[in-house]
Design a protein around this motif. Structure first.
Motif, PDB file in Angstrom:
ATOM      1  N   TYR A  78       0.845  -1.198   0.000  1.00 25.02           N
ATOM      2  CA  TYR A  78       0.000   0.000   0.000  1.00 25.02           C
ATOM      3  C   TYR A  78       0.885   1.254   0.000  1.00 25.02           C
ATOM      4  O   TYR A  78       2.115   1.176   0.114  1.00 25.02           O
ATOM      5  N   LYS A  79       0.224   2.404  -0.104  1.00 28.21           N
ATOM      6  CA  LYS A  79       0.914   3.696  -0.055  1.00 28.21           C
ATOM      7  C   LYS A  79       0.379   4.480   1.145  1.00 28.21           C
ATOM      8  O   LYS A  79      -0.458   5.372   0.982  1.00 28.21           O
ATOM      9  N   PRO A  80       0.856   4.158   2.341  1.00 28.87           N
ATOM     10  CA  PRO A  80       0.328   4.825   3.525  1.00 28.87           C
ATOM     11  C   PRO A  80       0.919   6.222   3.701  1.00 28.87           C
ATOM     12  O   PRO A  80       2.027   6.521   3.235  1.00 28.87           O
ATOM     13  N   SER A  81       0.165   7.064   4.384  1.00 30.94           N
ATOM     14  CA  SER A  81       0.652   8.362   4.844  1.00 30.94           C
ATOM     15  C   SER A  81       0.075   8.594   6.230  1.00 30.94           C
ATOM     16  O   SER A  81      -0.836   7.881   6.670  1.00 30.94           O
ATOM     17  N   LEU A  82       0.618   9.582   6.931  1.00 26.84           N
ATOM     18  CA  LEU A  82       0.232   9.822   8.319  1.00 26.84           C
ATOM     19  C   LEU A  82      -0.284  11.244   8.502  1.00 26.84           C
ATOM     20  O   LEU A  82       0.311  12.196   7.978  1.00 26.84           O
ATOM     21  N   TYR A  83      -1.368  11.376   9.253  1.00 28.88           N
ATOM     22  CA  TYR A  83      -1.744  12.668   9.822  1.00 28.88           C
ATOM     23  C   TYR A  83      -1.403  12.561  11.300  1.00 28.88           C
ATOM     24  O   TYR A  83      -2.022  11.794  12.028  1.00 28.88           O
ATOM     25  N   TYR A  84      -0.394  13.328  11.730  1.00 30.08           N
ATOM     26  CA  TYR A  84       0.183  13.131  13.067  1.00 30.08           C
ATOM     27  C   TYR A  84       0.478  14.499  13.692  1.00 30.08           C
ATOM     28  O   TYR A  84       1.629  14.930  13.754  1.00 30.08           O
ATOM     29  N   PRO A  85      -0.560  15.182  14.184  1.00 26.40           N
ATOM     30  CA  PRO A  85      -0.376  16.566  14.635  1.00 26.40           C
ATOM     31  C   PRO A  85       0.245  16.716  16.017  1.00 26.40           C
ATOM     32  O   PRO A  85       0.853  17.734  16.309  1.00 26.40           O
ATOM     33  N   LYS A  86       0.081  15.720  16.889  1.00 26.69           N
ATOM     34  CA  LYS A  86       0.632  15.809  18.248  1.00 26.69           C
ATOM     35  C   LYS A  86       1.579  14.634  18.468  1.00 26.69           C
ATOM     36  O   LYS A  86       1.141  13.516  18.732  1.00 26.69           O
ATOM     37  N   GLN A  87       2.869  14.905  18.345  1.00 24.29           N
ATOM     38  CA  GLN A  87       3.870  13.848  18.408  1.00 24.29           C
ATOM     39  C   GLN A  87       4.532  13.843  19.785  1.00 24.29           C
ATOM     40  O   GLN A  87       5.227  14.800  20.143  1.00 24.29           O
ATOM     41  N   PRO A  88       4.319  12.795  20.569  1.00 18.98           N
ATOM     42  CA  PRO A  88       4.867  12.749  21.932  1.00 18.98           C
ATOM     43  C   PRO A  88       6.392  12.743  21.938  1.00 18.98           C
ATOM     44  O   PRO A  88       7.030  12.199  21.031  1.00 18.98           O
ATOM     45  N   ASN A  89       6.944  13.325  22.964  1.00 17.33           N
ATOM     46  CA  ASN A  89       8.396  13.353  23.117  1.00 17.33           C
ATOM     47  C   ASN A  89       8.860  12.141  23.919  1.00 17.33           C
ATOM     48  O   ASN A  89       9.511  12.259  24.956  1.00 17.33           O
ATOM     49  N   LYS A  90       8.488  10.958  23.415  1.00 12.76           N
ATOM     50  CA  LYS A  90       8.854   9.707  24.079  1.00 12.76           C
ATOM     51  C   LYS A  90       9.620   8.832  23.098  1.00 12.76           C
ATOM     52  O   LYS A  90       9.292   8.779  21.911  1.00 12.76           O
ATOM     53  N   ASP A  91      10.612   8.131  23.608  1.00 13.89           N
ATOM     54  CA  ASP A  91      11.497   7.345  22.754  1.00 13.89           C
ATOM     55  C   ASP A  91      10.734   6.333  21.908  1.00 13.89           C
ATOM     56  O   ASP A  91      11.035   6.159  20.722  1.00 13.89           O
ATOM     57  N   LEU A  92       9.741   5.671  22.488  1.00 20.09           N
ATOM     58  CA  LEU A  92       8.988   4.650  21.763  1.00 20.09           C
ATOM     59  C   LEU A  92       8.355   5.224  20.507  1.00 20.09           C
ATOM     60  O   LEU A  92       8.499   4.683  19.398  1.00 20.09           O
ATOM     61  N   TYR A  93       7.659   6.346  20.643  1.00 17.04           N
ATOM     62  CA  TYR A  93       6.966   6.938  19.503  1.00 17.04           C
ATOM     63  C   TYR A  93       7.951   7.538  18.506  1.00 17.04           C
ATOM     64  O   TYR A  93       7.723   7.506  17.290  1.00 17.04           O
ATOM     65  N   LYS A  94       9.053   8.069  19.004  1.00 14.39           N
ATOM     66  CA  LYS A  94      10.078   8.596  18.105  1.00 14.39           C
ATOM     67  C   LYS A  94      10.641   7.492  17.230  1.00 14.39           C
ATOM     68  O   LYS A  94      10.862   7.682  16.022  1.00 14.39           O
ATOM     69  N   ARG A  95      10.893   6.337  17.823  1.00 12.26           N
ATOM     70  CA  ARG A  95      11.442   5.219  17.043  1.00 12.26           C
ATOM     71  C   ARG A  95      10.444   4.708  16.019  1.00 12.26           C
ATOM     72  O   ARG A  95      10.811   4.373  14.882  1.00 12.26           O
ATOM     73  N   LEU A  96       9.171   4.641  16.395  1.00 16.28           N
ATOM     74  CA  LEU A  96       8.146   4.205  15.443  1.00 16.28           C
ATOM     75  C   LEU A  96       8.044   5.172  14.270  1.00 16.28           C
ATOM     76  O   LEU A  96       7.868   4.753  13.115  1.00 16.28           O
ATOM     77  N   LEU A  97       8.183   6.460  14.555  1.00 20.66           N
ATOM     78  CA  LEU A  97       8.110   7.452  13.483  1.00 20.66           C
ATOM     79  C   LEU A  97       9.345   7.374  12.588  1.00 20.66           C
ATOM     80  O   LEU A  97       9.235   7.502  11.359  1.00 20.66           O
ATOM     81  N   ILE A  98      10.518   7.144  13.178  1.00 23.44           N
ATOM     82  CA  ILE A  98      11.739   6.975  12.383  1.00 23.44           C
ATOM     83  C   ILE A  98      11.571   5.811  11.411  1.00 23.44           C
ATOM     84  O   ILE A  98      11.974   5.889  10.237  1.00 23.44           O
ATOM     85  N   GLN A  99      10.985   4.723  11.886  1.00 18.60           N
ATOM     86  CA  GLN A  99      10.770   3.556  11.025  1.00 18.60           C
ATOM     87  C   GLN A  99       9.905   3.914   9.827  1.00 18.60           C
ATOM     88  O   GLN A  99      10.145   3.447   8.705  1.00 18.60           O
ATOM     89  N   CYS A 100       8.896   4.752  10.042  1.00 18.37           N
ATOM     90  CA  CYS A 100       8.041   5.194   8.940  1.00 18.37           C
ATOM     91  C   CYS A 100       8.794   6.164   8.021  1.00 18.37           C
ATOM     92  O   CYS A 100       8.686   6.077   6.793  1.00 18.37           O
ATOM     93  N   ASP A 101       9.559   7.071   8.630  1.00 16.96           N
ATOM     94  CA  ASP A 101      10.342   8.025   7.834  1.00 16.96           C
ATOM     95  C   ASP A 101      11.297   7.301   6.896  1.00 16.96           C
ATOM     96  O   ASP A 101      11.476   7.699   5.732  1.00 16.96           O
ATOM     97  N   GLN A 102      11.916   6.235   7.369  1.00 19.88           N
ATOM     98  CA  GLN A 102      12.896   5.523   6.555  1.00 19.88           C
ATOM     99  C   GLN A 102      12.261   4.808   5.364  1.00 19.88           C
ATOM    100  O   GLN A 102      12.955   4.443   4.415  1.00 19.88           O
ATOM    101  N   LEU A 103      10.965   4.638   5.418  1.00 22.99           N
ATOM    102  CA  LEU A 103      10.245   4.038   4.287  1.00 22.99           C
ATOM    103  C   LEU A 103       9.681   5.101   3.350  1.00 22.99           C
ATOM    104  O   LEU A 103       9.041   4.766   2.346  1.00 22.99           O
ATOM    105  N   GLY A 104       9.909   6.365   3.687  1.00 23.12           N
ATOM    106  CA  GLY A 104       9.394   7.443   2.849  1.00 23.12           C
ATOM    107  C   GLY A 104       7.917   7.710   3.053  1.00 23.12           C
ATOM    108  O   GLY A 104       7.269   8.324   2.188  1.00 23.12           O
ATOM    109  N   ILE A 105       7.368   7.274   4.169  1.00 19.06           N
ATOM    110  CA  ILE A 105       5.953   7.512   4.463  1.00 19.06           C
ATOM    111  C   ILE A 105       5.782   8.980   4.855  1.00 19.06           C
ATOM    112  O   ILE A 105       6.410   9.464   5.796  1.00 19.06           O
ATOM    113  N   SER A 106       4.949   9.702   4.125  1.00 16.74           N
ATOM    114  CA  SER A 106       4.795  11.139   4.362  1.00 16.74           C
ATOM    115  C   SER A 106       4.002  11.393   5.643  1.00 16.74           C
ATOM    116  O   SER A 106       3.109  10.618   6.011  1.00 16.74           O
ATOM    117  N   VAL A 107       4.353  12.498   6.305  1.00 13.40           N
ATOM    118  CA  VAL A 107       3.726  12.876   7.573  1.00 13.40           C
ATOM    119  C   VAL A 107       3.140  14.268   7.426  1.00 13.40           C
ATOM    120  O   VAL A 107       3.828  15.221   7.026  1.00 13.40           O
TER     121      VAL A 107
END
Length: 231
Positions: A78-107
């Motif tokens: 699929y071609k997923p994208s994210l609407y993510y307006p409030k991004q927590p400053n927690k390591d877990l969520y940062k790592r999950l977002l990095i994983q998406c960024d590395q796939l070119g998933i737009s935010v």
């Protein structure tokens, strides 16, 4: 077969037990939940007809499930994208977002009807069963969009803004097309009137299900979800 639905208190107790005596980490539970959501979407919406999936991500664990689902959807073609307006400053969520960024998933950080108009499927991963109170900005406009859209909506665990036990409220009445309950359905699922109700919970020890008196269905093959009969 009718499945027992959980109260908020019992659902919280099950999560606590899974992460204590059950030996699971929050990362593991999110990974299993997100994979279940992605597989439910794959089973319902063919990627050749519904390639663009916009995942609306909240600031808590439900949003984490959505981030994991987006990653798996990418690998499913699929071609997923994210609407993510409030991004927590927690390591877990940062790592999950990095994983998406590395796939070119737009935010997307700002709400735009243009972003929603270009999606084929909308995933509601905003609020989970712990949510209480009124929906506030920046998510009020998103919930309104989910109420008005003609596009298919997939809700993760519960439709965002619903009362976990009483279902739709006076202010939030949208009905998703697909509901993916996690671990076990919550009481609000009795108000679900969509087309497909899936359960993702192929990780629950039988002893825990027995202790809290709920059923674990038979999952087909190697699937992480099973479709439940509609009431």
């Amino acid at each position: 077969m009718a499945f027992k639905c959980l109260t908020q208190k019992v659902a919280q107790a099950i999560d606590e037990e899974l992460m204590s005596s059950g030996g699971f980490s929050i990362d593991q539970l999110m990974e299993l939940a997100g994979l279940s959501v992605a597989q439910a979407i794959q089973k319902t919406y063919d990627r050749t007809r519904f390639p663009k999936v916009l995942v609306c991500v909240g600031p808590g664990n439900n949003g984490g499930d959505g981030l994991v689902a987006a990653r798996h959807l990418y690998h499913f073609g699929y071609k997923p994208s994210l609407y993510y307006p409030k991004q927590p400053n927690k390591d877990l969520y940062k790592r999950l977002l990095i994983q998406c960024d590395q796939l070119g998933i737009s935010v997307h950080n700002d709400f735009s009807s243009h972003t929603f108009d270009h999606a084929d499927v909308l995933v509601d991963a905003i609020f989970g069963f712990s949510f209480q109170g009124d929906v506030r900005d920046p998510f009020k406009d998103v919930i309104k969009m989910l109420e008005k859209t003609s596009k298919p909506v997939v809700s993760v665990d519960i439709p965002s803004g619903w009362h976990v036990e009483e279902g739709p409220s006076q202010g939030i009445r949208f009905q998703p097309d697909v509901l993916v309950s996690l671990t076990a359905p919550k009481l609000c699922a009795t108000h679900f009137k969509g087309k497909h109700h899936f359960l993702g919970g192929r990780f629950v020890p039988p002893s825990l299900a027995s202790k809290f008196d709920f059923e674990v269905p038979v999952f087909p093959g190697s699937d992480q979800v099973v479709e439940l009969p509609l009431s």
